[in-house]
Motif scaffolding. Structure first.
Motif, PDB file in Angstrom:
ATOM      1  N   UNK A   1       0.841  -1.174   0.000  1.00 17.31           N
ATOM      2  CA  UNK A   1       0.000   0.000   0.000  1.00 17.31           C
ATOM      3  C   UNK A   1       0.883   1.232   0.000  1.00 17.31           C
ATOM      4  N   UNK A   2       0.333   2.337  -0.460  1.00 14.82           N
ATOM      5  CA  UNK A   2       1.045   3.601  -0.407  1.00 14.82           C
ATOM      6  C   UNK A   2       0.921   4.171   1.007  1.00 14.82           C
ATOM      7  N   UNK A   3       2.036   4.607   1.556  1.00 14.19           N
ATOM      8  CA  UNK A   3       2.049   5.096   2.946  1.00 14.19           C
ATOM      9  C   UNK A   3       1.687   6.578   2.924  1.00 14.19           C
TER      10      UNK A   3
ATOM     11  N   UNK B   1      -0.762   3.104   6.870  1.00  9.80           N
ATOM     12  CA  UNK B   1      -0.057   4.076   7.698  1.00  9.80           C
ATOM     13  C   UNK B   1       1.427   3.777   7.832  1.00  9.80           C
ATOM     14  N   UNK B   2       1.858   2.569   7.471  1.00 12.15           N
ATOM     15  CA  UNK B   2       3.264   2.226   7.624  1.00 12.15           C
ATOM     16  C   UNK B   2       3.643   2.040   9.081  1.00 12.15           C
TER      17      UNK B   2
ATOM     18  N   UNK C   1      -3.396  11.313  11.087  1.00 15.13           N
ATOM     19  CA  UNK C   1      -3.040  12.067   9.884  1.00 15.13           C
ATOM     20  C   UNK C   1      -3.692  11.445   8.643  1.00 15.13           C
ATOM     21  N   UNK C   2      -3.743  10.122   8.554  1.00 15.14           N
ATOM     22  CA  UNK C   2      -4.365   9.490   7.396  1.00 15.14           C
ATOM     23  C   UNK C   2      -5.836   9.878   7.305  1.00 15.14           C
ATOM     24  N   UNK C   3      -6.549   9.879   8.423  1.00 13.07           N
ATOM     25  CA  UNK C   3      -7.959  10.265   8.379  1.00 13.07           C
ATOM     26  C   UNK C   3      -8.129  11.719   7.940  1.00 13.07           C
TER      27      UNK C   3
ATOM     28  N   UNK D   1      -9.222  -0.555  14.266  1.00 14.04           N
ATOM     29  CA  UNK D   1      -9.341   0.862  13.923  1.00 14.04           C
ATOM     30  C   UNK D   1      -8.900   1.118  12.488  1.00 14.04           C
ATOM     31  N   UNK D   2      -7.866   0.416  12.051  1.00 11.92           N
ATOM     32  CA  UNK D   2      -7.396   0.580  10.675  1.00 11.92           C
ATOM     33  C   UNK D   2      -8.394  -0.013   9.686  1.00 11.92           C
ATOM     34  N   UNK D   3      -8.905  -1.191   9.994  1.00 10.74           N
ATOM     35  CA  UNK D   3      -9.837  -1.866   9.090  1.00 10.74           C
ATOM     36  C   UNK D   3     -11.165  -1.124   9.022  1.00 10.74           C
ATOM     37  N   UNK D   4     -11.526  -0.400  10.080  1.00 13.35           N
ATOM     38  CA  UNK D   4     -12.790   0.339  10.072  1.00 13.35           C
ATOM     39  C   UNK D   4     -12.803   1.456   9.037  1.00 13.35           C
ATOM     40  N   UNK D   5     -11.639   1.829   8.516  1.00 11.95           N
ATOM     41  CA  UNK D   5     -11.628   2.833   7.442  1.00 11.95           C
ATOM     42  C   UNK D   5     -12.329   2.321   6.186  1.00 11.95           C
TER      43      UNK D   5
END
Length: 282
Positions: free
Chosen positions: A63-65, A95-96, A115-117, A159-163
């Motif tokens: 994935x792109x970070x 997110x890396x 920051x990603x959100x 939390x990451x998968x919930x995106x």
């Protein structure tokens, strides 16, 4: 069940040949990973070049970070690649977790999830065609769809998968079938909890190599080097699929779990693997 190929990073000059041969063999997608402090080709630049050498095969980052990048520029680059590829681009994001990548880009690893959100909100606004602010107009070009390129999210924590549900994207799982199923379930639950229609696209990723022992050794060495930072390099290398039987078994297991696509990620640089993979699985 679609079958794609993750491209090797050790020989960037050879990647146009990989792309043409993979498209001719009727693989579904070309994927490319992302790092900053590593000897790998920058994924958006590389996929843009490969878009120009192909006409059908899909292209995606795996994935792109995103937290390492400016969101406005990233949104513009992604929309441009999506437009010029005729809608064949999927933006896989994560997110890396490598300190050196954040040091080199001047970003804070401790806030990468938040920051990603924030970046996703900015990018979605930009893709919608809305003005950037009261004093700054819209930033084009427009992507092929109003919401922008298809999004895929990688990750292992809830939390990451919930995106997947919150932002309306698919899920990319770099996990063995033995524990990928629970990750798929989390992605589907997120999709339902956020009231999304239909179902998310589920993409599995496995490391694979087909060829003589020196090629297998090359792939294993590359995996050990790439994952050295993680403390799990041996585990990742031990999971390398090295026979057609192993690959077909993994595909069947992921298909039974409801995956839509599996990406065979290649660390060996011999492009003749494309023909071997095609014979084995297509």
């Amino acid at each position: 069940m679609h079958i794609g190929l993750g491209l090797p990073i050790a020989d960037p000059v050879a990647l146009p040949e990989w792309a043409r041969r993979a498209e001719s063999a009727e693989f579904s997608t070309l994927g490319l990973l992302d790092r900053i402090v590593y000897d790998n080709p920058e994924p958006l630049v590389t996929l843009a070049m490969l878009a120009g050498t192909t006409s059908r095969i899909r292209l995606q980052t795996e994935v792109l970070i995103a937290p390492l990048r400016d969101p406005v520029l990233l949104a513009k680059q992604a929309a441009t690649l999506d437009l010029l590829s005729g809608g064949r681009f999927a933006l896989g994001l994560g997110v890396g977790g490598r300190d050196d990548d954040h040091e080199a880009t001047g970003t804070d690893i401790r806030t990468r999830g938040r920051r990603l959100d924030e970046q996703l909100a900015i990018m979605r606004q930009q893709w919608s065609g809305a003005p950037f602010s009261d004093t700054c107009g819209p930033i084009g070009p427009a992507a092929t769809e109003p919401d922008g390129p298809e999004l895929l999210f990688g990750g292992f924590q809830p939390a990451a998968i919930d995106r997947v549900g919150r932002w309306g994207g698919g899920f990319l799982a770099a996990a063995a079938p033995s524990w990928a199923g629970r990750l798929f379930d989390l992605a589907r639950r997120s999709w339902a909890d956020h009231g999304r229609p239909g179902a998310p696209r589920i993409v599995a990723q496995v490391n694979a190599v087909l060829g003589p022992q020196p090629l297998v050794d090359q792939a294993r060495t590359a995996i050990l080097d790439y994952y050295e930072f993680s403390g799990r390099a041996d585990h990742m290398a031990d999971g390398l699929l090295v026979t057609a039987t192993q690959i077909r078994s993994n595909i069947k297991q992921f298909e039974d779990l409801g995956a839509d696509e599996i990406m065979l990620y290649c660390y060996g640089t011999d492009p003749d693997q494309i023909d071997r993979f095609a014979t084995a699985v297509l």
